[in-house]
Design a protein around this motif. Structure first.
Motif, PDB file in Angstrom:
ATOM      1  N   UNK A 107     -57.790  44.354  47.121  1.00  0.00           N
ATOM      2  CA  UNK A 107     -57.416  45.757  47.154  1.00  0.00           C
ATOM      3  C   UNK A 107     -56.039  46.059  47.708  1.00  0.00           C
ATOM      4  N   UNK A 108     -55.354  45.053  48.208  1.00  0.00           N
ATOM      5  CA  UNK A 108     -54.020  45.285  48.743  1.00  0.00           C
ATOM      6  C   UNK A 108     -53.011  45.585  47.646  1.00  0.00           C
ATOM      7  N   UNK A 109     -51.805  45.925  48.066  1.00  0.00           N
ATOM      8  CA  UNK A 109     -50.760  46.195  47.091  1.00  0.00           C
ATOM      9  C   UNK A 109     -49.540  46.802  47.734  1.00  0.00           C
TER      10      UNK A 109
ATOM     11  N   UNK B  29     -49.249  57.260  50.835  1.00  0.00           N
ATOM     12  CA  UNK B  29     -50.274  56.975  49.832  1.00  0.00           C
ATOM     13  C   UNK B  29     -51.464  56.263  50.454  1.00  0.00           C
ATOM     14  N   UNK B  30     -52.440  55.942  49.609  1.00  0.00           N
ATOM     15  CA  UNK B  30     -53.705  55.353  50.080  1.00  0.00           C
ATOM     16  C   UNK B  30     -54.017  54.047  49.358  1.00  0.00           C
ATOM     17  N   UNK B  31     -54.832  53.242  50.009  1.00  0.00           N
ATOM     18  CA  UNK B  31     -55.398  52.030  49.426  1.00  0.00           C
ATOM     19  C   UNK B  31     -56.820  51.870  49.936  1.00  0.00           C
ATOM     20  N   UNK B  32     -57.637  51.161  49.169  1.00  0.00           N
ATOM     21  CA  UNK B  32     -58.990  50.829  49.620  1.00  0.00           C
ATOM     22  C   UNK B  32     -59.156  49.318  49.554  1.00  0.00           C
ATOM     23  N   UNK B  33     -59.377  48.720  50.703  1.00  0.00           N
ATOM     24  CA  UNK B  33     -59.585  47.284  50.783  1.00  0.00           C
ATOM     25  C   UNK B  33     -61.076  46.961  50.741  1.00  0.00           C
ATOM     26  N   UNK B  34     -61.394  45.829  50.146  1.00  0.00           N
ATOM     27  CA  UNK B  34     -62.778  45.362  50.087  1.00  0.00           C
ATOM     28  C   UNK B  34     -62.864  43.959  50.662  1.00  0.00           C
ATOM     29  N   UNK B  35     -63.996  43.675  51.266  1.00  0.00           N
ATOM     30  CA  UNK B  35     -64.289  42.331  51.788  1.00  0.00           C
ATOM     31  C   UNK B  35     -65.695  41.976  51.315  1.00  0.00           C
TER      32      UNK B  35
END
Length: 126
Positions: A8-10, A16-22
């Motif tokens: 989910x990085x970038x 702005x927003x990001x959503x990381x997943x594990x």
């Protein structure tokens, strides 16, 4: 075998927003405290956020901007990053360890635990 895989990085602009997943295999994420860490080049590792049972914790610099959550059915941990700043630039990874000694206090002190992933890069730049 326990495995944690982040995604989910970038590269995003400030604000702005990001959503990381594990995504976790071999370990139930609701068994223990589990959290997000970050490390930027030349800087110490930081514990960013932690969730344990229904309790959530954040380091001061991300309070009100980041939100940790989990989907127990999918055995996946999330981190919603909002209002991103250039100083949030880092590699983000998740970490955990079996109970009972591992805690959110450990995580917020930057103690990763027994299991961690390879990380996903977040770069905030205009």
């Amino acid at each position: 075998q326990v495995r944690l895989v982040e995604s989910g990085g970038g590269l995003v602009q400030p604000g702005r927003s990001l959503r990381l997943s594990c995504t976790i295999s071999g370990f139930r994420l609701d068994n223990s405290a589990i959290g997000w860490f970050r490390q930027a080049p030349g800087k110490e590792r930081e514990g960013v956020s932690c969730i344990h049972d229904d309790d959530r914790y954040y380091r001061d610099s991300v309070k009100g901007r980041f939100n940790i959550s989990r989907d127990i059915a999918k055995n996946t941990l999330y981190l919603q990053l909002n209002s991103l700043k250039p100083e949030d630039t880092a590699s983000y990874f998740c970490g955990t360890a079996p109970p009972p000694s591992f805690s959110c206090e450990s995580i917020l002190h930057g103690i990763v635990g027994d299991y961690w992933g390879q990380g996903t890069q977040v770069t905030v730049s205009s």
